[in-house]
Structures are given as C-alpha cells and as structure tokens.
Design a protein around this motif. Structure first.
Motif, PDB file in Angstrom:
ATOM      1  N   MET A  57      40.310  77.927  23.854  1.00 29.43           N
ATOM      2  CA  MET A  57      38.881  78.183  24.049  1.00 29.43           C
ATOM      3  C   MET A  57      38.601  79.530  24.706  1.00 29.43           C
ATOM      4  N   GLU A  58      39.633  80.290  25.011  1.00 28.10           N
ATOM      5  CA  GLU A  58      39.472  81.573  25.704  1.00 28.10           C
ATOM      6  C   GLU A  58      38.445  82.506  25.047  1.00 28.10           C
ATOM      7  N   PRO A  59      38.432  82.661  23.725  1.00 27.66           N
ATOM      8  CA  PRO A  59      37.428  83.563  23.136  1.00 27.66           C
ATOM      9  C   PRO A  59      35.986  83.150  23.470  1.00 27.66           C
ATOM     10  N   HIS A  60      35.725  81.865  23.483  1.00 26.34           N
ATOM     11  CA  HIS A  60      34.372  81.398  23.820  1.00 26.34           C
ATOM     12  C   HIS A  60      34.144  81.458  25.331  1.00 26.34           C
ATOM     13  N   ALA A  61      35.179  81.139  26.095  1.00 21.09           N
ATOM     14  CA  ALA A  61      35.053  81.102  27.555  1.00 21.09           C
ATOM     15  C   ALA A  61      34.845  82.487  28.157  1.00 21.09           C
ATOM     16  N   THR A  62      35.156  83.522  27.416  1.00 20.21           N
ATOM     17  CA  THR A  62      34.968  84.874  27.927  1.00 20.21           C
ATOM     18  C   THR A  62      33.804  85.590  27.246  1.00 20.21           C
ATOM     19  N   PRO A  68      18.836  87.386  32.144  1.00 19.92           N
ATOM     20  CA  PRO A  68      17.440  86.960  32.275  1.00 19.92           C
ATOM     21  C   PRO A  68      16.513  87.432  31.150  1.00 19.92           C
ATOM     22  N   GLY A  69      16.775  88.572  30.532  1.00 23.22           N
ATOM     23  CA  GLY A  69      15.897  89.065  29.478  1.00 23.22           C
ATOM     24  C   GLY A  69      16.172  88.474  28.101  1.00 23.22           C
ATOM     25  N   ASP A  70      17.243  87.682  27.968  1.00 29.18           N
ATOM     26  CA  ASP A  70      17.593  87.112  26.670  1.00 29.18           C
ATOM     27  C   ASP A  70      16.592  86.038  26.246  1.00 29.18           C
ATOM     28  N   ASP A  71      16.380  85.922  24.949  1.00 30.06           N
ATOM     29  CA  ASP A  71      15.573  84.841  24.387  1.00 30.06           C
ATOM     30  C   ASP A  71      16.440  83.585  24.381  1.00 30.06           C
ATOM     31  N   TRP A  72      15.982  82.508  25.012  1.00 27.85           N
ATOM     32  CA  TRP A  72      16.834  81.334  25.164  1.00 27.85           C
ATOM     33  C   TRP A  72      17.205  80.720  23.819  1.00 27.85           C
ATOM     34  N   TYR A  73      16.285  80.718  22.866  1.00 26.38           N
ATOM     35  CA  TYR A  73      16.537  80.124  21.546  1.00 26.38           C
ATOM     36  C   TYR A  73      17.681  80.878  20.855  1.00 26.38           C
ATOM     37  N   ASP A  74      17.556  82.198  20.809  1.00 28.09           N
ATOM     38  CA  ASP A  74      18.593  83.019  20.161  1.00 28.09           C
ATOM     39  C   ASP A  74      19.921  82.889  20.895  1.00 28.09           C
ATOM     40  N   TRP A  75      19.875  82.894  22.242  1.00 31.13           N
ATOM     41  CA  TRP A  75      21.105  82.769  23.004  1.00 31.13           C
ATOM     42  C   TRP A  75      21.778  81.433  22.730  1.00 31.13           C
ATOM     43  N   PHE A  76      21.001  80.353  22.736  1.00 30.68           N
ATOM     44  CA  PHE A  76      21.557  79.015  22.515  1.00 30.68           C
ATOM     45  C   PHE A  76      22.229  78.948  21.143  1.00 30.68           C
ATOM     46  N   ALA A  77      21.558  79.486  20.130  1.00 31.69           N
ATOM     47  CA  ALA A  77      22.122  79.486  18.775  1.00 31.69           C
ATOM     48  C   ALA A  77      23.417  80.299  18.741  1.00 31.69           C
ATOM     49  N   ASP A  78      23.405  81.480  19.325  1.00 30.27           N
ATOM     50  CA  ASP A  78      24.596  82.338  19.327  1.00 30.27           C
ATOM     51  C   ASP A  78      25.740  81.700  20.107  1.00 30.27           C
ATOM     52  N   ASN A  79      25.428  81.073  21.238  1.00 30.05           N
ATOM     53  CA  ASN A  79      26.441  80.409  22.052  1.00 30.05           C
ATOM     54  C   ASN A  79      27.089  79.258  21.277  1.00 30.05           C
ATOM     55  N   THR A  80      26.287  78.486  20.570  1.00 30.15           N
ATOM     56  CA  THR A  80      26.815  77.365  19.799  1.00 30.15           C
ATOM     57  C   THR A  80      27.655  77.874  18.628  1.00 30.15           C
ATOM     58  N   ARG A  81      27.225  78.937  17.988  1.00 26.61           N
ATOM     59  CA  ARG A  81      28.012  79.537  16.905  1.00 26.61           C
ATOM     60  C   ARG A  81      29.346  80.080  17.427  1.00 26.61           C
ATOM     61  N   SER A  82      29.331  80.662  18.617  1.00 28.99           N
ATOM     62  CA  SER A  82      30.563  81.164  19.230  1.00 28.99           C
ATOM     63  C   SER A  82      31.537  80.011  19.472  1.00 28.99           C
ATOM     64  N   PHE A  83      31.029  78.897  19.936  1.00 29.68           N
ATOM     65  CA  PHE A  83      31.844  77.708  20.163  1.00 29.68           C
ATOM     66  C   PHE A  83      32.480  77.259  18.847  1.00 29.68           C
ATOM     67  N   ARG A  84      31.684  77.214  17.786  1.00 32.39           N
ATOM     68  CA  ARG A  84      32.185  76.813  16.469  1.00 32.39           C
ATOM     69  C   ARG A  84      33.272  77.772  15.980  1.00 32.39           C
ATOM     70  N   ARG A  85      33.007  79.063  16.055  1.00 35.86           N
ATOM     71  CA  ARG A  85      33.996  80.055  15.609  1.00 35.86           C
ATOM     72  C   ARG A  85      35.313  79.892  16.362  1.00 35.86           C
ATOM     73  N   LEU A  87      36.519  77.150  17.832  1.00 37.22           N
ATOM     74  CA  LEU A  87      37.206  75.934  17.379  1.00 37.22           C
ATOM     75  C   LEU A  87      37.886  76.160  16.036  1.00 37.22           C
ATOM     76  N   LEU A  88      37.262  76.934  15.177  1.00 37.50           N
ATOM     77  CA  LEU A  88      37.820  77.180  13.847  1.00 37.50           C
ATOM     78  C   LEU A  88      38.996  78.162  13.851  1.00 37.50           C
ATOM     79  N   MET A  89      39.220  78.849  14.954  1.00 38.15           N
ATOM     80  CA  MET A  89      40.311  79.825  15.023  1.00 38.15           C
ATOM     81  C   MET A  89      41.687  79.166  14.989  1.00 38.15           C
ATOM     82  N   ARG A  90      41.767  77.916  15.383  1.00 44.63           N
ATOM     83  CA  ARG A  90      43.046  77.212  15.454  1.00 44.63           C
ATOM     84  C   ARG A  90      43.056  76.021  14.507  1.00 44.63           C
ATOM     85  N   ARG A  91      44.187  75.815  13.878  1.00 41.75           N
ATOM     86  CA  ARG A  91      44.354  74.605  13.081  1.00 41.75           C
ATOM     87  C   ARG A  91      44.145  73.412  14.011  1.00 41.75           C
TER      88      ARG A  91
END
Length: 186
Positions: A57-62, A68-85, A87-91
């Motif tokens: 999980m290091e890529p997502h954890a870092t 404070p200036g980020d849009d929460w909707y966009d950040w949440f979507a990007d954060n969730t996509r980062s988590f998915r990416r 997870l998909l990095m490893r078999r």
C-alpha cells in the motif's frame, strides 16, 4: 538479509504465484535460507502477510494529503482511484489488503477525515463514506483480479450489457460521492 529484503522478496513471490502460493517454505527457498530463519523477522505467516500488505500500500500511503483549498469531491474521487490503482499493482492485491489493519496509516486517515469535516461533511457521514468507498474499492478490485477474461460474460443473457471493470468502478464511485453530496446539502 533484513526485514525489508524479506518483504520485497515476498511481494515478488506474490506477483509470481499469487496469494495462495505464498508460503514461508517457498519464501525461504527463494531467499536461499532455512525456513526457521524467517521467524527472526516474522513470528507467523499472518505477521508476514500484514507487513506485505502495508508495503504493497506504500504508493497510496505516500500520496499527497488534501490541502484546505482542495475541492473535497474531486479529492475524494482521486483518493479512491489512487487506492484502486495501488491494489491493482500487485497480483491478488485486494485479497492481500482485505482484512488488514491500517496501523501505520491512522494519522493520515485522521487528516483525511478532518479535511472532509472542514469542507462541510458531517463527521459520521465522512467516516461512513470513507469506509464504504474503501470496501467498495476492495470488492471491485477483488472482482477485477478474479476475472479470467472475455469468456466470463458468455453465460450472461444477450440483453444484459457487459460493463468493463473501470466503468463499473467509476459508476459506483459516482453513486457514493453523489450520495455524500446529497447528505451535505440536507
């Protein structure tokens, strides 16, 4: 040999043989050591798997934390996509992660929660949305990593559309986010 080398070699083994093929016997052979020497670093296979999950999980954890200036909707979507990416990095990345406890990530999770609350999301809704998005993502990746290819849809009725994994993930993520938007507007 050190702890990091054992984890790196275990992740390499995971990528080659999958989670079911990872064993301390196989790992010891790969490292050219006797199996008991692995217990110097990990008392149990469960301890080894937990360390592997944390390292995977290091890529997502870092990834950058929200500001404070980020849009929460966009950040949440990007954060969730980062988590998915990640997870998909490893078999079997989703299987490895499922059930693991984010012990090293608790401060980052708190900062993410604080960001959502500061943006106007109720704390309980932020908690539930983060939990739902995390579990949805793990489930989506479990399905994606279990997919054996195009033949899987052969048994579906002809009038049922086949939706690729990324489109299905994005649609589910949008439903979670839009539900959260609705909750914040109440």
């Amino acid at each position: 040999m050190n702890r990091e080398a054992v984890i790196a070699e275990a992740l390499g083994l995971l990528d080659e043989v999958g989670l079911d093929g990872v064993s301390t016997r196989r790992l010891a052979k790969r490292l050219n050591v006797e199996q008991p020497s692995l217990y110097w670093y990990f008392r149990t296979k469960k301890d080894l798997l937990a360390a592997m999950a944390e390292a995977a999980m290091e890529p997502h954890a870092t990834a950058p934390l929200p500001t404070p200036g980020d849009d929460w909707y966009d950040w949440f979507a990007d954060n969730t996509r980062s988590f998915r990416r990640t997870l998909l990095m490893r078999r079997d990345g989703a299987r490895l992660h499922a059930g693991s406890t984010p012990t090293g990530d608790l401060e980052r999770i708190r900062r993410k929660m604080d960001f959502l609350v500061a943006a106007g999301v109720l704390e309980r809704d932020a908690q539930m949305a983060m939990l739902a998005a995390g579990r949805f993502t793990v489930g989506s990746v479990l399905e994606e990593q279990a997919d054996t290819g195009p033949g899987d849809s052969a048994d579906l009725p002809v009038d049922m559309p086949v939706i690729d994994h990324e489109s299905a993930f994005e649609a589910g993520l949008a439903l979670i986010l839009n539900g959260l938007v609705h909750r914040t507007e109440m």
